[in-house]
Design a protein around this motif. Sequence first.
Motif, PDB file in Angstrom:
ATOM      1  N   THR A  76       0.857  -1.177   0.000  1.00  0.00           N
ATOM      2  CA  THR A  76       0.000   0.000   0.000  1.00  0.00           C
ATOM      3  C   THR A  76       0.895   1.229   0.000  1.00  0.00           C
ATOM      4  O   THR A  76       1.993   1.209   0.573  1.00  0.00           O
ATOM      5  N   ALA A 113       4.302   7.639   1.917  1.00  0.00           N
ATOM      6  CA  ALA A 113       4.386   6.465   2.778  1.00  0.00           C
ATOM      7  C   ALA A 113       4.154   5.227   1.921  1.00  0.00           C
ATOM      8  O   ALA A 113       3.255   5.218   1.062  1.00  0.00           O
ATOM      9  N   THR A 164       4.101   0.792   2.316  1.00  0.00           N
ATOM     10  CA  THR A 164       4.148  -0.362   3.210  1.00  0.00           C
ATOM     11  C   THR A 164       4.025  -1.656   2.416  1.00  0.00           C
ATOM     12  O   THR A 164       2.909  -2.079   2.093  1.00  0.00           O
ATOM     13  N   GLN A 173       4.445  -5.802   2.392  1.00  0.00           N
ATOM     14  CA  GLN A 173       4.501  -6.873   3.372  1.00  0.00           C
ATOM     15  C   GLN A 173       4.214  -8.219   2.705  1.00  0.00           C
ATOM     16  O   GLN A 173       3.616  -8.276   1.634  1.00  0.00           O
ATOM     17  N   ASN A 215       7.567  -0.311   6.725  1.00  0.00           N
ATOM     18  CA  ASN A 215       6.811   0.911   6.479  1.00  0.00           C
ATOM     19  C   ASN A 215       7.808   2.040   6.261  1.00  0.00           C
ATOM     20  O   ASN A 215       8.640   2.322   7.134  1.00  0.00           O
ATOM     21  N   ILE A 257       8.301   6.043   5.439  1.00  0.00           N
ATOM     22  CA  ILE A 257       7.656   7.352   5.408  1.00  0.00           C
ATOM     23  C   ILE A 257       8.706   8.410   5.139  1.00  0.00           C
ATOM     24  O   ILE A 257       9.870   8.262   5.533  1.00  0.00           O
ATOM     25  N   ASN A 291      10.602   1.737   9.042  1.00  0.00           N
ATOM     26  CA  ASN A 291      10.172   0.960  10.201  1.00  0.00           C
ATOM     27  C   ASN A 291       9.896  -0.472   9.745  1.00  0.00           C
ATOM     28  O   ASN A 291       9.330  -0.683   8.669  1.00  0.00           O
ATOM     29  N   ASN A 349       8.495  -4.892  16.552  1.00  0.00           N
ATOM     30  CA  ASN A 349       8.516  -3.664  15.756  1.00  0.00           C
ATOM     31  C   ASN A 349       9.827  -2.929  15.992  1.00  0.00           C
ATOM     32  O   ASN A 349      10.264  -2.787  17.144  1.00  0.00           O
ATOM     33  N   ASN A 380      11.314   0.770  14.979  1.00  0.00           N
ATOM     34  CA  ASN A 380      11.095   2.077  14.374  1.00  0.00           C
ATOM     35  C   ASN A 380      12.434   2.751  14.085  1.00  0.00           C
ATOM     36  O   ASN A 380      13.387   2.606  14.848  1.00  0.00           O
TER      37      ASN A 380
END
Length: 204
Positions: free
Chosen positions: A74, A107, A109, A111, A122, A124, A146, A162, A164
């Motif tokens: 996305t 942005a 993403t 996966q 992700n 950005i 991230n 996660n 970041n």
Amino acid sequence: SAYDTVKQAELGLKYRAAGVTFNVTGFSARTGERNTQIVSGADGSATVLQIVRGYKAKGVELEAGVRHGPFSVTAGATYTDAKISSDAANAAIIGNTPRHQADFIYAVTPQVEFERVTVGVNVIGTTVSYAQDSNLLELPAYTLVNAFVQVRPIENVQLMLNVNNLFNKLALSDSEQGSIPATGVVLGRAYNGRTASATLRYTF
């Protein structure tokens, strides 16, 4: 002073097909602002600045998504051409770009999702923007990555990791000064460096 005005027109297109989503919207807006700001003088004294200002902006927003088997991605992006169109107290900034308004933000993403594991990143980012409406000091462009992984070993249990700012990049979000002072020292705010978190979730 009790409200701000917004006049905006939008025109968009939505496209749907097997595994594909695509949205594009063009916009044109005029905004009025009534506000106050506390500013510091060279001697450290504080002054309350009354803001009576107008803005105009036009641009394009994009949203897209693709899914094929276990893979999906996305993405979103916005291009904005914004200007200060009027200012009751400071005519010198008319035509400048509003503070913190980048031309381009985005942005993405991607996966991969299997029965028991999901892995993705992700991303950005933003192009340069100005620290203040005077347009004398630029905040640098940045891209932050991230990463995440989810593991579902058994039904009702999910393990998540996660990370970041995976590459520990310096990304400035704000500056107290609108230009470089004589001292050469600027007070700024940065996003967190690399941070990691782990979570165990059980649903019942």
